[in-house]
Write an enzyme that holds these catalytic residues in place. Structure first.
Site, PDB file in Angstrom:
ATOM      1  N   CYS A  86       9.426  -4.072  -2.537  1.00 51.30           N
ATOM      2  CA  CYS A  86       8.897  -5.333  -3.063  1.00 51.30           C
ATOM      3  C   CYS A  86      10.014  -6.129  -3.755  1.00 51.30           C
ATOM      4  O   CYS A  86      10.923  -6.587  -3.083  1.00 51.30           O
ATOM      5  CB  CYS A  86       7.716  -5.051  -3.987  1.00 51.30           C
ATOM      6  SG  CYS A  86       6.645  -6.475  -4.229  1.00 51.30           S
ATOM      7  N   HIS A 196       3.932  -1.169  -0.869  1.00 51.34           N
ATOM      8  CA  HIS A 196       4.150  -0.192  -1.933  1.00 51.34           C
ATOM      9  C   HIS A 196       3.704   1.212  -1.527  1.00 51.34           C
ATOM     10  O   HIS A 196       2.599   1.627  -1.889  1.00 51.34           O
ATOM     11  CB  HIS A 196       3.373  -0.621  -3.190  1.00 51.34           C
ATOM     12  CG  HIS A 196       3.954  -1.797  -3.876  1.00 51.34           C
ATOM     13  ND1 HIS A 196       5.005  -1.708  -4.767  1.00 51.34           N
ATOM     14  CD2 HIS A 196       3.650  -3.117  -3.806  1.00 51.34           C
ATOM     15  CE1 HIS A 196       5.317  -2.904  -5.218  1.00 51.34           C
ATOM     16  NE2 HIS A 196       4.503  -3.781  -4.652  1.00 51.34           N
ATOM     17  N   GLU A 198       4.552   3.930  -2.785  1.00 45.70           N
ATOM     18  CA  GLU A 198       4.392   4.771  -3.981  1.00 45.70           C
ATOM     19  C   GLU A 198       2.992   4.690  -4.564  1.00 45.70           C
ATOM     20  O   GLU A 198       2.621   5.501  -5.405  1.00 45.70           O
ATOM     21  CB  GLU A 198       5.442   4.388  -5.050  1.00 45.70           C
ATOM     22  CG  GLU A 198       5.176   3.090  -5.822  1.00 45.70           C
ATOM     23  CD  GLU A 198       5.628   1.827  -5.101  1.00 45.70           C
ATOM     24  OE1 GLU A 198       5.856   1.875  -3.888  1.00 45.70           O
ATOM     25  OE2 GLU A 198       5.730   0.768  -5.770  1.00 45.70           O
TER      26      GLU A 198
END
EC number: 6.3.5.3
Lengths: 222, 80
Positions: A86, A196, A198
């Site tokens: 990002c 994302h 994660e």
């Protein structure tokens, strides 16, 4: 495998990234601050997401000129793996470690939703845990994720297999050219992606499709 | 002291969704017949030097290194 997370004022996904690296890699990453001129001996450097320097000037533009980024560039040149997610992707582009640019979303709106990603190249250090062409779920949250590169650059990265992730099933949230969601550099050791991973690594997240990326790059068996 | 103005605009061929939105808003305000709007940025700089040529060289370097992203933007330097 040892990892490091780069910290800059205005990033806000750093704790999620540290949690993912710790849970999947088995040990917490070291953190390096923007003014650090040296990065410890690690196998992976991660620049997390957020809004470094309030997105002033251009997303990632100020962060990319901080001393720590010179150290990241040196490590990248030595072959150390680098991943920007990002805002981290925006910073890597502004630092010239990846080709192209990220512009305002075509809709002009901030998008925060789940998209589908096609693994367009499963033969990288970051994606070996996926199947070529596999479609995974992944959250996105950004205002400036509209990838752009000039015609020659685009032809080159497409030809080299540097496009690693593409938005799939009509879920392109930002107008990115060729549905590009993530790319690697020519050498294959620097990855930037808007989504994302994660934030999708365990049942509590509602899924774990992002996990294989960390398992691949950290050399952890699934 | 030298004053300069740097104008940064998107390159031709680079889509400008913000310009498009402004175009639509102008139309909604009754300003019909606006063919196209491209938006950009302006930087006003003051340099502690009297050397115009040197100032221009330095500002060009600033544009290349920070003020513009030359992948998508053009810049123009004007010594005022």
């Amino acid at each position: 495998m040892k990892s490091a997370v780069v910290l800059l004022p205005g990033l806000n996904r750093d704790r999620d990234m540290i949690a993912a690296l710790t849970k999947i890699g088995g040990k917490p990453p070291v953190t390096v601050w923007q003014t650090d001129t040296e990065i410890p001996d690690v196998d992976l450097i991660v620049i997390p997401g957020g809004f470094s320097y309030g997105d002033y000037l251009r997303c990632g533009a100020i962060a990319a000129r901080m001393p720590v980024m010179r150290a990241v560039a040196e490590k990248a040149a030595q072959g150390v793996k680098v991943m920007g997610v990002c805002n981290g992707f925006q910073i890597l582009l502004e630092a010239g470690l990846l080709p192209g640019a990220l512009m305002r979303n075509a809709s002009l709106k901030f998008v925060c939703r789940e998209v589908k990603l096609e693994v367009a190249n499963a033969a990288t250090a970051f994606t070996s845990g996926y199947q070529q062409g596999q479609v995974i779920r992944c959250p996105v949250a950004h205002h400036d994720g509209n990838y752009f590169a000039d015609t020659d650059t685009l032809a080159r990265i497409e030809g080299n297999g540097q496009v690693v992730f593409r938005y799939a099933d009509g879920t392109n949230p930002n107008g990115s050219i060729n549905d590009i969601a993530g790319i690697v550099n020519d050498a294959g050791n620097v990855l930037g992606l808007m989504p994302h991973p994660e934030n999708l690594i365990e049942a509590a997240h509602g899924g774990s499709d992002g996990r294989a990326l960390f398992e691949s790059v950290l050399g952890v068996a699934a | 002291m030298i004053k300069a103005r740097v104008t940064v605009t998107l390159k031709n061929g680079v889509l400008d969704p913000q310009g498009k939105a402004i175009e639509g808003a102008l139309d909604a305000l009754g300003f019909n017949g606006v063919g196209s709007v491209r938006q950009g940025k302006v930087f006003d700089l003051e340099l502690d030097t009297a050397d115009k040529a040197q100032a221009e060289i330095e500002i060009n370097a600033m544009c290349e290194k920070l003020l513009a992203n030359t992948v998508i933007e053009n810049y123009q330097v004007e010594i005022i």
